[in-house]
Design a protein around this motif. Structure first.
Motif: not given
Length: 127
Positions: A1-17
């Motif tokens: 679960m932590t590895a998936e979160f670590a991979v998805a979080m930068p993509a979500v932040v980039l999309l929000l930006a």
């Protein structure tokens, strides 16, 4: 679960930006369009170019760059500015808007304040 979160979080932040940068660009474009329309209306009423520059900067912000042009009875106001925010400062993203208006005065028009025919009829108010 932590590895998936670590991979998805930068993509979500980039999309929000990117969404926030797009929103800032949309708001900036609306402000530039309104400033260009107000500047063209002021020129049509016979305001001097310095007063038009004040009106444009009040509506579009102090970083806006107005440029005025006259073509006989018609006046053109072009306003350009950069997109604010973190993404706007990283990318050279400049937006512009132009509005035209016909002179409303029947007496000495604002066109008389511009150079005579044959001379360049653009006034840059960037200063």
């Amino acid at each position: 679960m932590t590895a998936e979160f670590a991979v998805a979080m930068p993509a979500v932040v980039l999309l929000l930006a990117l969404l926030l940068a797009g929103s800032a660009a949309g708001v900036t474009q609306l402000r530039l369009e309104e400033a260009a329309r107000a500047g063209a209306r002021a020129m049509a009423r016979g305001e001097d170019p310095a007063a038009v520059g004040v009106i444009v900067r009040r509506l579009a912000g102090s970083a806006a760059v107005p440029a005025l042009a006259s073509d006989g009875e018609w006046f053109s106001v072009t306003v350009s500015g950069k997109v604010p925010g973190a993404v706007g400062s990283l990318l050279p993203w400049t937006l512009s808007a132009r509005a035209w208006a016909r002179s409303e005065s029947s007496g000495p028009s604002a066109a008389a304040r511009f150079p005579p025919a044959g001379a360049p009829r653009f006034l840059d108010l960037a200063a």
